[in-house]
Design a protein around this motif. Structure first.
Motif, PDB file in Angstrom:
ATOM      1  N   HIS A 379       0.829  -1.210   0.000  1.00  0.00           N
ATOM      2  CA  HIS A 379       0.000   0.000   0.000  1.00  0.00           C
ATOM      3  C   HIS A 379       0.862   1.257   0.000  1.00  0.00           C
ATOM      4  N   ASP A 380       0.194   2.390  -0.227  1.00  0.00           N
ATOM      5  CA  ASP A 380       0.798   3.719  -0.224  1.00  0.00           C
ATOM      6  C   ASP A 380       1.759   3.897  -1.398  1.00  0.00           C
ATOM      7  N   PHE A 381       1.173   4.068  -2.580  1.00  0.00           N
ATOM      8  CA  PHE A 381       1.911   4.227  -3.831  1.00  0.00           C
ATOM      9  C   PHE A 381       2.226   5.706  -4.070  1.00  0.00           C
ATOM     10  N   PRO A 382       3.268   5.994  -4.832  1.00  0.00           N
ATOM     11  CA  PRO A 382       3.571   7.394  -5.150  1.00  0.00           C
ATOM     12  C   PRO A 382       2.491   8.012  -6.028  1.00  0.00           C
ATOM     13  N   VAL A 383       2.293   9.306  -5.841  1.00  0.00           N
ATOM     14  CA  VAL A 383       1.251  10.012  -6.580  1.00  0.00           C
ATOM     15  C   VAL A 383       1.526  10.015  -8.071  1.00  0.00           C
ATOM     16  N   GLU A 384       2.811   9.922  -8.485  1.00  0.00           N
ATOM     17  CA  GLU A 384       3.159   9.991  -9.902  1.00  0.00           C
ATOM     18  C   GLU A 384       2.512   8.891 -10.728  1.00  0.00           C
ATOM     19  N   ASN A 385       2.326   7.683 -10.162  1.00  0.00           N
ATOM     20  CA  ASN A 385       1.743   6.598 -10.954  1.00  0.00           C
ATOM     21  C   ASN A 385       0.372   6.181 -10.439  1.00  0.00           C
ATOM     22  N   SER A 386      -0.303   7.095  -9.760  1.00  0.00           N
ATOM     23  CA  SER A 386      -1.637   6.789  -9.218  1.00  0.00           C
ATOM     24  C   SER A 386      -2.584   7.959  -9.472  1.00  0.00           C
ATOM     25  N   PRO A 387      -2.885   8.270 -10.731  1.00  0.00           N
ATOM     26  CA  PRO A 387      -3.644   9.489 -11.044  1.00  0.00           C
ATOM     27  C   PRO A 387      -5.100   9.464 -10.625  1.00  0.00           C
ATOM     28  N   LEU A 388      -5.632   8.310 -10.228  1.00  0.00           N
ATOM     29  CA  LEU A 388      -7.043   8.235  -9.859  1.00  0.00           C
ATOM     30  C   LEU A 388      -7.238   7.962  -8.365  1.00  0.00           C
ATOM     31  N   ALA A 389      -6.138   7.934  -7.603  1.00  0.00           N
ATOM     32  CA  ALA A 389      -6.211   7.628  -6.180  1.00  0.00           C
ATOM     33  C   ALA A 389      -6.083   8.901  -5.351  1.00  0.00           C
ATOM     34  N   LYS A 390      -6.738   8.907  -4.220  1.00  0.00           N
ATOM     35  CA  LYS A 390      -6.725  10.046  -3.317  1.00  0.00           C
ATOM     36  C   LYS A 390      -5.339  10.194  -2.678  1.00  0.00           C
ATOM     37  N   LYS A 391      -4.895  11.421  -2.497  1.00  0.00           N
ATOM     38  CA  LYS A 391      -3.628  11.650  -1.814  1.00  0.00           C
ATOM     39  C   LYS A 391      -3.700  11.119  -0.387  1.00  0.00           C
ATOM     40  N   HIS A 392      -2.577  10.584   0.076  1.00  0.00           N
ATOM     41  CA  HIS A 392      -2.538   9.988   1.411  1.00  0.00           C
ATOM     42  C   HIS A 392      -2.846  11.053   2.462  1.00  0.00           C
ATOM     43  N   ARG A 393      -3.640  10.664   3.437  1.00  0.00           N
ATOM     44  CA  ARG A 393      -4.068  11.627   4.453  1.00  0.00           C
ATOM     45  C   ARG A 393      -2.945  12.034   5.403  1.00  0.00           C
ATOM     46  N   GLU A 394      -1.827  11.240   5.399  1.00  0.00           N
ATOM     47  CA  GLU A 394      -0.732  11.531   6.330  1.00  0.00           C
ATOM     48  C   GLU A 394       0.629  11.646   5.658  1.00  0.00           C
ATOM     49  N   LYS A 395       0.829  10.982   4.511  1.00  0.00           N
ATOM     50  CA  LYS A 395       2.162  10.888   3.912  1.00  0.00           C
ATOM     51  C   LYS A 395       2.245  11.728   2.643  1.00  0.00           C
ATOM     52  N   GLU A 396       3.082  12.735   2.664  1.00  0.00           N
ATOM     53  CA  GLU A 396       3.262  13.629   1.530  1.00  0.00           C
ATOM     54  C   GLU A 396       3.828  12.867   0.328  1.00  0.00           C
ATOM     55  N   GLY A 397       3.296  13.126  -0.853  1.00  0.00           N
ATOM     56  CA  GLY A 397       3.793  12.530  -2.083  1.00  0.00           C
ATOM     57  C   GLY A 397       3.284  11.130  -2.366  1.00  0.00           C
ATOM     58  N   LEU A 398       2.442  10.587  -1.489  1.00  0.00           N
ATOM     59  CA  LEU A 398       1.914   9.230  -1.668  1.00  0.00           C
ATOM     60  C   LEU A 398       0.394   9.263  -1.769  1.00  0.00           C
ATOM     61  N   THR A 399      -0.165   8.152  -2.213  1.00  0.00           N
ATOM     62  CA  THR A 399      -1.616   8.035  -2.348  1.00  0.00           C
ATOM     63  C   THR A 399      -2.118   6.839  -1.553  1.00  0.00           C
ATOM     64  N   GLU A 400      -3.420   6.832  -1.345  1.00  0.00           N
ATOM     65  CA  GLU A 400      -4.063   5.702  -0.662  1.00  0.00           C
ATOM     66  C   GLU A 400      -4.453   4.669  -1.714  1.00  0.00           C
ATOM     67  N   ARG A 401      -3.447   3.956  -2.150  1.00  0.00           N
ATOM     68  CA  ARG A 401      -3.603   2.925  -3.166  1.00  0.00           C
ATOM     69  C   ARG A 401      -2.939   1.648  -2.673  1.00  0.00           C
ATOM     70  N   PHE A 402      -3.499   0.503  -3.065  1.00  0.00           N
ATOM     71  CA  PHE A 402      -2.872  -0.777  -2.720  1.00  0.00           C
ATOM     72  C   PHE A 402      -2.917  -1.707  -3.920  1.00  0.00           C
ATOM     73  N   GLU A 403      -2.025  -2.657  -3.924  1.00  0.00           N
ATOM     74  CA  GLU A 403      -2.083  -3.800  -4.833  1.00  0.00           C
ATOM     75  C   GLU A 403      -1.892  -5.066  -4.018  1.00  0.00           C
ATOM     76  N   LEU A 404      -2.584  -6.103  -4.417  1.00  0.00           N
ATOM     77  CA  LEU A 404      -2.445  -7.407  -3.778  1.00  0.00           C
ATOM     78  C   LEU A 404      -1.549  -8.284  -4.631  1.00  0.00           C
ATOM     79  N   PHE A 405      -0.556  -8.912  -3.998  1.00  0.00           N
ATOM     80  CA  PHE A 405       0.333  -9.844  -4.690  1.00  0.00           C
ATOM     81  C   PHE A 405       0.212 -11.226  -4.064  1.00  0.00           C
ATOM     82  N   ILE A 406       0.112 -12.221  -4.937  1.00  0.00           N
ATOM     83  CA  ILE A 406       0.095 -13.625  -4.520  1.00  0.00           C
ATOM     84  C   ILE A 406       0.934 -14.395  -5.532  1.00  0.00           C
ATOM     85  N   ALA A 407       1.843 -15.213  -5.047  1.00  0.00           N
ATOM     86  CA  ALA A 407       2.719 -16.009  -5.915  1.00  0.00           C
ATOM     87  C   ALA A 407       3.462 -15.123  -6.908  1.00  0.00           C
ATOM     88  N   GLY A 408       3.823 -13.915  -6.482  1.00  0.00           N
ATOM     89  CA  GLY A 408       4.569 -13.002  -7.327  1.00  0.00           C
ATOM     90  C   GLY A 408       3.751 -12.296  -8.391  1.00  0.00           C
TER      91      GLY A 408
END
Length: 508
Positions: A379-408
Motif C-alpha cells: 500500500h501507499d503508492f507514489p502520486v506519480e503513478n496513481s492518477p485516480l487515487a486520493k492523496k494519502h491523508r498523512e504521507k506527503e507525495g503518496l496516495t491511498e492505493r494498494f495492490e495485492l500480490f500472490i505467488a509473485g
C-alpha cells in the motif's frame, strides 16, 4: 489455398456419410431425448451389480474408444460430466443396426443410446445397449491416443479439441464458471448491484495502458476498446448507486506472456463511504471465501508453491517493501543517487524516472514483486503513478492505493478514490502531457468525468480483481492461457488455425 489444405475432413468419413444417406440414415438429426447425463447415471447406479438393471437410461455422448470382438462391441462415450462404457451385442439388435455401428461409427462421432446399466466382470459400470442413434458424424479425426491432446500450441488454437480430449481442461473451465458464479453470489448477498458499462469508449481511461483503436463509421469518430470500466462505474456512484460492480472484459494493447493477455476479465467493485482499508478487507474476504469454497480450507498450491490464505494477510507499504527487498531507503537518497543505484542493478526504465516516487515504483517492481509469494497487500503508492487515487491523508507525495500480490503476481488494485474534481483535473492533465510526449500508456483527459465529479462523489473505495489470474491461482495453473478458452495467438498462415494436433505417444 484449397479447402484440403486447411480443413481436417477425411475422405473416408465423407464417403461413409454418402453411403449412410443411400441407406436412408439421417446423419444430423434435429433432436434426441437425452434424459440422463453420464454423471447422473454414474451416481444413480453406483451400486448396480452384474445383472442388468430393469431401469432404462437414455443418454448421449461422443465416442472415444471402440473395441470390436466379433459379435460384441464395447465403446466409451463421454459428455461434459465424464465417460462411460457401452456394450452392444449383435443378438440384441437387428443385424442391419449392428452392422451400421460396426461399419460406420467412428471415434469422434456423437451417438445417443438407450439401454440398461450393469457392471461387467471387471467391475466397470456399463450400459447394455438396446438401441442407438447416430446424432452427428465427425469428419475430422481425433488424436489416435485417447489420453488427451498434449501439443500445447494445438491445445490453445483448437480449444474445442482440447475440451473434447482432456478432462483436466474441462475441469479448469467448470471451475472458472463456478468462481464467477460464487463471486457474483458473494456480492449480491451484500447488496451490490451489477451493471454493464460501455466497451466502446470515445475516451479511454481508468488505467495506464495502451488501448486498441477502432472507428465508428456512422458517427465518423475514433473509438477505443475499454482498458477499464472505472470511470463509468464512478459515474454510477455519483448518480447515487452506493455499491456497484461489473465483471468486465478489458482490452490492453500490450505484450503477451504467462500473466498477460490483451483481452482479459476483471471484476471492479466500488462502495461509497469506504476507503482503501475497507477495500483491502473486502478483497481479503472475497478471495479467502473462494479458496475455502473450492478447496475446503484456506490454502492451495500454485506452481509447486503452497499458499496460505489464513487471515489476516500481510500488509506492507511500498516504501517498506523496497527497503526490505532492495536494501535502499528511497527518500533518504537524491534522484541522482537513485539513478546510479538503478543503473548498477539493471532496473528497466530508470532513464525516464525523474522523481523519488517514480524510482520507488521502479525499484519495487524490480526487486520486490516476484518475491511476494504469500498473500500480501502493498500500500501507499507514489502520486506519480496513481492518477485516480486520493492523496494519502498523512504521507506527503503518496496516495491511498494498494495492490495485492500472490505467488509473485499482481491480483488486485484498489484505491481510496479521488473525488476532488480540481485535483483530478490536474492529474489527468499531467497524464495527457505525458501522452502527448509519446507515453503510449498515459491516460487521456475525460472532461465529462471531471464534470461528473463536479456534482459531488461521496468518499468511495474501489478495487479491481483480475479474474483470469484468480482462476490461475485457484486451479493451480501457471499460465494465463490455461484459463482462457480462446487466448490470442499469432496466425500461422492465412486461413489456418495452427498445426495439426499431435498425439501424446502414450499407451492405451
Amino acid at each position: 489455398m484449397s479447402d484440403r489444405e486447411h480443413l481436417c475432413f477425411e475422405e473416408t468419413k465423407i464417403e461413409k456419410i454418402q453411403r449412410l444417406r443411400e441407406r436412408g440414415v439421417t446423419i444430423y438429426p434435429y433432436t434426441f431425448d437425452r434424459r440422463d447425463s453420464i454423471a447422473g447415471i454414474r451416481e444413480r447406479f453406483s451400486e448396480v451389480g452384474h445383472e442388468k438393471s430393469e431401469e432404462e437410461v437414455r443418454t448421449a455422448g461422443r465416442v472415444y474408444v471402440i473395441r470390436q470382438h466379433g459379435k460384441t462391441i464395447f465403446a466409451d462415450i463421454g459428455d461434459a460430466g465424464g465417460r462411460i462404457q457401452i456394450y452392444i451385442r449383435k443378438n440384441d439388435l437387428e443385424e442391419e443396426e449392428f452392422d451400421l455401428f460396426r461399419q460406420y461409427i467412428d471415434t469422434g462421432d456423437i451417438i445417443g443410446v438407450v439401454g440398461h446399466p450393469f457392471r461387467t466382470k471387471m467391475g466397470e459400470l456399463t450400459i447394455w445397449v438396446d438401441r442407438f442413434e447416430l446424432l452427428a458424424k465427425s469428419l475430422c479425426p481425433l488424436p489416435e491416443k485417447f489420453h488427451g491432446l498434449k501439443n500445447v500450441e494445438a491445445r490453445y488454437r483448437q480449444r474445442y479439441l482440447d475440451l473434447i480430449m482432456n478432462e483436466e481442461t474441462c475441469r479448469v473451465f467448470r471451475t472458472r464458471s463456478r468462481i464467477i458464479s460464487l463471486l457474483r453470489q458473494y456480492l449480491f448477498e451484500r447488496d451490490y448491484l451489477e451493471f454493464e458499462t460501455p466497451t466502446l469508449q470515445p475516451i479511454y481511461g481508468g488505467a495506464n495502458a495502451r488501448p486498441f483503436t477502432t472507428y465508428h463509421n456512422y458517427l465518423e469518430q475514433k473509438f477505443y476498446l475499454r482498458i477499464a470500466p472505472e470511470l463509468y462505474l464512478k459515474r454510477l456512484v455519483i448518480g447515487g448507486f452506493d455499491k456497484v460492480f461489473e465483471i468486465a472484459k478489458n482490452f490492453r494493447n500490450e505484450d503477451i506472456d504467462t500473466n498477460h493477455n490483451p483481452e482479459f476479465t476483471m471484476v471492479e467493485i466500488y462502495e461509497a463511504y469506504r476507503d482503501y482499508n475497507d477495500m483491502m478487507n473486502l478483497t481479503e474476504e472475497i478471495i479467502t471465501c473462494l479458496v475455502e469454497q473450492l478447496h475446503g480450507r484456506p490454502a492451495c498450491t500454485l506452481a509447486g508453491r503452497d499458499l496460505d490464505f489464513s487471515r489476516p494477510w500481510r500488509r506492507i507499504s511500498m516504501e517498506e517493501a523496497v527497503r526490505e527487498y532492495a536494501g535502499v531507503d528511497v527518500y533518504a537518497h537524491s534522484v541522482d543517487e537513485l539513478r546510479s543505484f538503478a543503473r548498477d542493478h539493471g532496473v528497466e526504465g530508470y532513464e525516464a524516472a525523474a522523481t523519488r516516487g517514480e524510482f520507488l515504483a521502479l525499484l519495487f517492481e524490480h526487486f520486490a514483486e516476484e518475491r511476494l509469494v504469500q498473500p500480501t497487500f502493498v500500500h501507499d503508492f507514489p502520486v506519480e503513478n496513481s492518477p485516480l487515487a486520493k492523496k494519502h491523508r498523512e504521507k506527503e507525495g503518496l496516495t491511498e492505493r494498494f495492490e495485492l500480490f500472490i505467488a509473485g503476481m499482481e491480483m488486485a488494485n484498489g484505491f481510496s478514490e479521488l473525488n476532488d474534481p480540481i485535483d483530478q483535473k490536474a492529474r489527468l492533465e499531467q497524464q495527457d502531457a505525458k501522452r502527448r510526449k509519446g507515453d503510449l500508456e498515459a491516460q487521456m483527459i475525460d472532461y465529462d468525468f471531471i464534470n461528473a465529479l463536479g456534482y459531488g462523489m461521496p468518499p468511495t473505495g474501489g478495487v479491481g480483481i483480475g479474474i483470469d489470474r484468480l482462476v490461475m491461482l485457484l486451479t493451480g495453473k501457471d499460465s494465463i492461457k490455461e484459463v482462457l478458452l480462446f487466448p490470442q495467438m499469432k496466425t500461422t498462415a492465412p486461413g489456418q488455425n495452427g498445426p495439426e494436433p499431435q498425439e501424446d505417444g502414450g499407451e492405451e
